[in-house]
Design an enzyme around this catalytic site. Structure first.
Site, PDB file in Angstrom:
ATOM      1  N   LYS A  58      -8.569  -5.863  11.507  1.00 22.79           N
ATOM      2  CA  LYS A  58      -7.407  -5.230  12.119  1.00 22.79           C
ATOM      3  C   LYS A  58      -7.118  -5.810  13.506  1.00 22.79           C
ATOM      4  O   LYS A  58      -5.958  -5.917  13.914  1.00 22.79           O
ATOM      5  CB  LYS A  58      -7.619  -3.716  12.198  1.00 22.79           C
ATOM      6  CG  LYS A  58      -7.617  -3.029  10.840  1.00 22.79           C
ATOM      7  CD  LYS A  58      -6.304  -3.224  10.100  1.00 22.79           C
ATOM      8  CE  LYS A  58      -6.235  -2.413   8.823  1.00 22.79           C
ATOM      9  NZ  LYS A  58      -4.941  -2.565   8.127  1.00 22.79           N
ATOM     10  N   SER A  99       1.776   3.389  -2.492  1.00 24.36           N
ATOM     11  CA  SER A  99       1.672   4.416  -3.527  1.00 24.36           C
ATOM     12  C   SER A  99       1.192   5.763  -2.996  1.00 24.36           C
ATOM     13  O   SER A  99       1.404   6.791  -3.639  1.00 24.36           O
ATOM     14  CB  SER A  99       0.749   3.942  -4.653  1.00 24.36           C
ATOM     15  OG  SER A  99      -0.569   3.729  -4.164  1.00 24.36           O
ATOM     16  N   ASP A 121      -1.656  -6.716  -7.556  1.00 20.92           N
ATOM     17  CA  ASP A 121      -2.993  -6.675  -6.962  1.00 20.92           C
ATOM     18  C   ASP A 121      -3.014  -7.643  -5.786  1.00 20.92           C
ATOM     19  O   ASP A 121      -3.137  -8.857  -5.969  1.00 20.92           O
ATOM     20  CB  ASP A 121      -4.041  -7.063  -8.002  1.00 20.92           C
ATOM     21  CG  ASP A 121      -5.461  -7.014  -7.452  1.00 20.92           C
ATOM     22  OD1 ASP A 121      -5.637  -6.632  -6.270  1.00 20.92           O
ATOM     23  OD2 ASP A 121      -6.394  -7.378  -8.193  1.00 20.92           O
ATOM     24  N   GLY A 149       0.833  -1.199   0.000  1.00 21.97           N
ATOM     25  CA  GLY A 149       0.000   0.000   0.000  1.00 21.97           C
ATOM     26  C   GLY A 149       0.865   1.245   0.000  1.00 21.97           C
ATOM     27  O   GLY A 149       0.570   2.232   0.678  1.00 21.97           O
ATOM     28  N   SER A 203      -5.344  -0.280  13.432  1.00 21.15           N
ATOM     29  CA  SER A 203      -6.208   0.899  13.513  1.00 21.15           C
ATOM     30  C   SER A 203      -6.751   1.093  14.922  1.00 21.15           C
ATOM     31  O   SER A 203      -6.957   0.128  15.663  1.00 21.15           O
ATOM     32  CB  SER A 203      -7.386   0.750  12.544  1.00 21.15           C
ATOM     33  OG  SER A 203      -8.317   1.812  12.692  1.00 21.15           O
ATOM     34  N   TYR A 220     -13.975  -4.140   9.158  1.00 21.73           N
ATOM     35  CA  TYR A 220     -12.655  -3.518   9.201  1.00 21.73           C
ATOM     36  C   TYR A 220     -12.007  -3.711  10.569  1.00 21.73           C
ATOM     37  O   TYR A 220     -10.837  -4.122  10.673  1.00 21.73           O
ATOM     38  CB  TYR A 220     -12.788  -2.033   8.876  1.00 21.73           C
ATOM     39  CG  TYR A 220     -11.487  -1.270   8.864  1.00 21.73           C
ATOM     40  CD1 TYR A 220     -10.461  -1.611   7.992  1.00 21.73           C
ATOM     41  CD2 TYR A 220     -11.295  -0.186   9.721  1.00 21.73           C
ATOM     42  CE1 TYR A 220      -9.277  -0.898   7.975  1.00 21.73           C
ATOM     43  CE2 TYR A 220     -10.109   0.543   9.702  1.00 21.73           C
ATOM     44  CZ  TYR A 220      -9.099   0.183   8.826  1.00 21.73           C
ATOM     45  OH  TYR A 220      -7.929   0.886   8.814  1.00 21.73           O
ATOM     46  N   ASN A 234       0.896  -2.680   5.232  1.00 23.71           N
ATOM     47  CA  ASN A 234       0.087  -1.468   5.356  1.00 23.71           C
ATOM     48  C   ASN A 234      -1.153  -1.500   4.475  1.00 23.71           C
ATOM     49  O   ASN A 234      -2.145  -0.819   4.769  1.00 23.71           O
ATOM     50  CB  ASN A 234       0.955  -0.252   4.983  1.00 23.71           C
ATOM     51  CG  ASN A 234       0.149   1.013   4.821  1.00 23.71           C
ATOM     52  OD1 ASN A 234      -0.389   1.546   5.792  1.00 23.71           O
ATOM     53  ND2 ASN A 234       0.037   1.500   3.589  1.00 23.71           N
ATOM     54  N   ALA A 271     -12.705  -5.981  12.830  1.00 29.12           N
ATOM     55  CA  ALA A 271     -12.418  -7.393  13.064  1.00 29.12           C
ATOM     56  C   ALA A 271     -11.131  -7.811  12.367  1.00 29.12           C
ATOM     57  O   ALA A 271     -10.307  -8.544  12.928  1.00 29.12           O
ATOM     58  CB  ALA A 271     -13.582  -8.249  12.577  1.00 29.12           C
TER      59      ALA A 271
END
Length: 236
Positions: free
Chosen positions: A142, A11, A48, A9, A126, A138, A74, A140
């Protein structure tokens, strides 16, 4: 030869700024994302990570490079949803996207780290793992990544490999501003939870990532550091 570290992640947002911080601290950075940024402080591979086969091919390519002794997991996706409305397939799909690439890539790099008796694994999680409405899938995923961090840490400690997590609070990224413009109700909702009354910067998150990847953090493992302006206080 400089040690190499992978940042997924990479970029934009936290990943892109973390790449700068890691390069400045002496790492040779390899960035990974679906598309490459205009500039990057190291090599960049487009892949991907939502595709299991493509991720496996990436893992093979990374191990073939040799001396890849660090990874920052990340890459991830978030979704707004009410718990009562989540479809099981959607729930499992987001968990897979946020967990499987970290599993595949970290597993592939472990033998090289073990041989070197050195490794740095940093997982970006997070603040939402402590509980936030509309973030079931999300949060769960993390939380699972934080648990995975602790398991890796205790298993790999004898090999000189550390594993830690950085849990950002609301952070000034392109995605955050897309969903929460300046002056919006969304921004106000997040600010109300942050005692410092401001949104964090990617550089502040990147500094924590760079610390965990450094030699100075050699005796720190299995930890989750909340970089959130105090938003996690009183919520444990």
């Amino acid at each position: 030869m400089a040690r190499k570290i992978v940042v997924t992640g990479a970029s934009k947002g936290i990943g892109r700024v973390a790449a700068d911080a890691l390069a400045a601290s002496g790492w040779e950075v390899i960035g990974v994302a679906r598309s490459a940024p205009d500039s990057f402080p190291g090599a960049f591979i487009t892949a991907d990570l939502g595709d299991e086969v493509a991720t496996a091919a990436l893992a093979t390519e990374l191990t073939a490079r040799g001396d890849v002794l660090g990874i920052v997991n990340n890459a991830g996706a978030a979704r707004t949803e009410h718990f009562g409305a989540i479809e099981p397939a959607d729930f499992m799909g987001l968990l897979a996207f946020n967990l499987r690439p970290a599993l595949q890539l970290t597993q592939a790099l472990l033998p090289g780290m073990q041989a070197a008796q050195f490794g740095r694994i940093v997982n970006v999680t997070s603040l939402v793992t402590l509980g936030l409405p509309l973030r079931t899938s999300y949060a769960a995923s993390k939380a699972a990544l934080e648990s995975l961090t602790r398991t890796i840490a205790i298993e790999q400690a004898p090999h000189g490999i550390t594993a830690n997590a950085v849990a950002p609070g609301p952070t000034e990224t392109e995605l955050f501003r897309q969903n929460n413009p300046v002056g919006s109700a969304g921004e106000a909702r997040y600010l109300s939870q942050v005692p410092m009354n401001r949104i964090g910067t990617p550089a502040e998150i990147a500094a924590a990532i760079a610390f965990f990847a450094s030699d100075a953090a050699a005796f720190v493992t299995g930890q989750t550091l909340f970089v959130d302006g105090g938003a996690s206080l009183g919520r444990n």
